[in-house]
Every structure is written in structure tokens, then in C-alpha cells.
Design a protein around this motif. Structure first.
Motif: not given
Length: 413
Positions: A397, A400-401, A370, A411, A391, A404-405, A407-408, A387-388
Motif C-alpha cells: 500500500e 502504491k501511494h 517503476s 497528469q 501500480l 500514484q503520487k 502518476i498524479n 507507473y500504472q
């Protein structure tokens, strides 16, 4: 009836966390650690009776007092039916010129005194330091084996065996909770500090899959640390520094989560949500902690936490890095190394921070990846890769959320 049932089912777990270990400590003050299992059983039976009684008759006006009354009655019944008082406890009391029938007094002072005595009794040097801490976390703080295994980064089975051995040693020593000498207090205080530190950290960075913060554990650690200040031999500079650390860290708890329970990174926190009362309290304890010549890891960590609560100071991260440089020498850990690297990057830039991070080689650590994801912000593909990796390595959890934010966002989603 359904609403009443839901209410007691929500209340009992909260009361169990708050009162079970207090109840056990007071009972052990009378029974001795040799009969620790008996004390735990009596406390458990009190809560079991509450489950059955409250489901049919409703919650009593004072649930806590109700529980202590039941525990007191069960303790007296046990002494009567098993004849432990006459056969085991009474001769021992007579040897100490204490022949009165034990009064199971659950006043606030008795509970505080019993818990103070209990944690020092559990931190017995007959057991290795790691076993002392694990045992204290279980008995005094109510930690499960799974939670303790996360705190020690050890398999649950290893922790289970460690606890079994430690409990056996305590039974053989038969240390009396009510008998604490100045020598015992002095030799065991470091283990007590470590126990409370781990308890707070478990709340601040919860190992649970569904919670990133457990404010209840942070509050419990602070409460127990404050008990140490009631005795002049445990009210040391290190104790005060530990309390200051807890206050500073706790001051930012509300700002670490949004209304949906999602984690908010430090740089994105709303500083108006920081608890200024706790910050001021931290200042008071930190000043008192620095009146002597003692410099513990808690002094350094409290200093770091202090600078985190300051706003708009251009030299803030330089001070934090300097303190981490000292801390990593006297108390190295992967978490400390990663936090130091973050501070290093804030002072010298992300490129220099990446070079420092790669030296750590913590490839199986989610926080490591991270951090690299954060530092590689200008290299989107590399940042996403790390980040992946983070993850895949975390079981939390909420974490992870949050990952993922990021990563999004990278992207463009």
C-alpha cells in the motif's frame, strides 16, 4: 482498565518479536534440536500466560524478566512431568560428563551464545541451502511462512513443505546446539550470512502490504550480525562487510519516510536526517573488512552503500556503477540488475538507461516498471503507462501511494 489493556496488547507483540526466538534458542541449548517443538511450545506458553495474567493483574515491573521466569518454570515442569530429563536428557549428559540438572539461564551472554549456536545448528548442510536459510528465518528470526515466501519469491505452500522436510532432517540428525566445532562454523558461515542478509532486506524493503520499512527487522539483523563478531572464527572480513552494509543502509532509514509514513525516494531525502553515528560505525567495520584479500558480495554492496551516504561527489555514480558491474557478475539477481540500470542511467543518461532496462525483460516486476516510469520522464504518456503497470503489480500500500503520487504529478493533478 481499558488503557491498561491497550498497553499490554501493544507491548506483548513487541516482546514476542524480541524475546521469543531468544527463549527458544536457550531452551534448545538444553533440549537439543530433536526437541525443538517442545522448546517452541514452552516459549509460546509463556507468552500465552502473559496474555491472561497481564490482562487481569496488569503489566509486571519487569515484563521481560517475568516472561523468562515463567519459561524457566514451565521448562522445569515439563522435564518433571514428562520425565524427559531422566529418560532422554540425563543419559546424554552423562555421556558427555555433564550430570548436573540443567540451569535455564537467561542471562545476556547465555542468550547470545545460544543464538549464535542455534543459527549455526539450523544451517545444517544435511538440508539444501535454501531450506537452511528458510528454517533459520523461521526459528531464529520468527518469520512467518508468508514472509519467508516473499523473501524467496516462492509460493507459501512450497515454503511450508520445505520447512517440514528441513525440520524432519534436523530431528533425525539430533545435532546438539551446544557442540559447535571450528569445521561446522567454517562450512555454515555463508548460509548464516545469507540468512541475516535476507532478514535485513525484509526490513529495508518490507514485503508486507502496509509497511514499506520495518526498522525492527533491520535492527534484529544488525544485532545478530554483531553476535558473529564475538567469536574469532566467525568474525571474518565478510562478516564485517555485512555489518558495514547494515550500518550504511540503516543510517538512511529515518530519511526514507516522511511524517505521514509515506516513502521518500533517494534523490528527495533530507540528508540531515541521515544517522551520522551509524555511518561512522559503517566506516569502521568497512575498513576492518578490507584489511585482507577477501572480496565477497557484501564487500561490494557495502561499497555501494558507502557511496550512497556520500554527498556532492561528482564521481559518486561512476563508483557505484563500477561496483554494480562487479556485483552482477558474482551475484546476479533481478534487483541487482535493476539497481545497476539506475546507476547506469545516472552516469550515461536516461536514454541509455532505458536501453539497458529493456534488455532485462522483467515485465512482471513492479520495480522494473517503476524504473521505466522514472526513466521516461520526458515522455509523459509512456511514463504513466509504466507507473500504472507498476501500480497493478505491487501489493504494498505505501508503494502504491508513492506510485500514484508520481502518476498524479505527471497528469498535473
Amino acid at each position: 482498565m481499558s488503557g491498561q489493556q491497550d498497553t499490554y496488547q501493544q507491548l506483548l507483540p513487541q516482546l514476542f518479536r524480541l524475546e521469543y526466538t531468544k527463549m527458544t534458542a536457550v531452551l534448545c541449548r538444553h533440549f537439543g534440536l530433536k526437541h525443538l517443538a517442545v522448546a517452541e511450545d514452552i516459549a509460546s506458553e509463556a507468552f500465552l500466560q502473559a496474555t491472561h495474567t497481564w490482562a487481569h493483574k496488569g503489566i509486571p515491573e519487569n515484563p521481560t524478566a517475568w516472561l523468562y521466569t515463567v519459561a524457566k518454570n514451565k521448562a522445569r515442569d515439563y522435564l518433571k512431568h514428562e520425565q524427559i530429563f531422566e529418560q532422554k536428557v540425563s543419559p546424554q549428559l552423562q555421556a558427555n560428563n555433564q550430570v548436573s540438572y540443567p540451569d535455564f539461564d537467561f542471562t545476556e551472554k547465555q542468550i547470545a551464545d545460544s543464538q549464535l549456536a542455534m543459527i549455526f545448528a539450523v544451517c545444517d548442510p544435511v538440508n539444501p541451502p535454501a531450506a537452511q536459510i528458510a528454517l533459520a528465518l523461521q526459528i531464529l528470526c520468527g518469520f512467518s511462512i508468508t514472509t519467508i515466501s516473499h523473501a524467496f519469491l516462492s509460493p507459501a505452500e512450497t515454503i511450508k513443505k520445505r520447512l517440514q522436510r528441513a525440520r524432519s532432517q534436523l530431528r533425525e540428525q539430533n545435532f546438539q546446539v551446544s557442540n559447535l566445532t571450528p569445521e561446522v562454523l567454517a562450512t555454515r558461515l555463508p548460509a548464516v550470512h545469507t540468512t541475516l542478509y535476507l532478514l535485513f532486506n525484509e526490513g529495508y524493503f518490507s514485503s508486507g502490504a502496509n509497511q514499506v520499512i520495518r526498522q525492527d527487522l533491520c535492527g534484529e539483523a544488525l544485532r545478530l550480525a554483531l553476535i558473529l563478531t564475538t567469536n574469532e572464527r566467525t568474525d571474518t572480513p565478510a562478516t564485517k562487510a555485512l555489518i558495514a552494509l547494515f550500518c550504511y543502509q540503516s543510517s538512511r532509514l529515518e530519511a526514507r519516510l516522511n511524517d505521514s509514513g509515506e516513502q521518500i525516494l533517494f534523490e528527495q531525502q533530507d540528508t540531515s536526517r541521515w544517522n551520522q553515528e551509524l555511518i561512522v560505525k559503517g566506516h569502521q567495520y568497512f575498513i576492518d573488512a578490507c584489511t585482507g584479500n577477501e572480496l565477497s558480495r557484501y564487500h561490494l554492496e557495502a561499497g555501494i552503500a558507502y557511496w550512497h551516504t556520500t554527498v556532492d561527489n561528482p564521481d559518486k555514480w561512476k563508483h557505484i556503477l563500477s561496483l554494480y558491474n562487479e556485483l552482477i557478475i558474482i551475484s546476479y539477481s533481478p534487483v541487482t540488475a535493476l539497481n545497476r540500470t539506475f546507476a547506469f542511467a545516472k552516469v550515461y543518461g536516461n536514454k541509455a538507461g532505458i536501453e539497458e532496462a529493456l534488455k532485462l525483460r522483467l515485465d512482471n516486476n513492479s520495480y522494473y516498471h517503476s524504473l521505466l516510469g522514472y526513466l521516461y520522464s520526458d515522455a509523459i504518456e509512456t511514463a504513466i503507462y509504466h507507473y500504472q503497470k507498476a501500480l497493478a503489480l505491487t501489493n504494498s500500500e505505501p508503494e502504491k501511494h508513492t506510485i500514484q503520487k508520481e502518476i498524479n504529478r505527471l497528469q498535473g493533478l
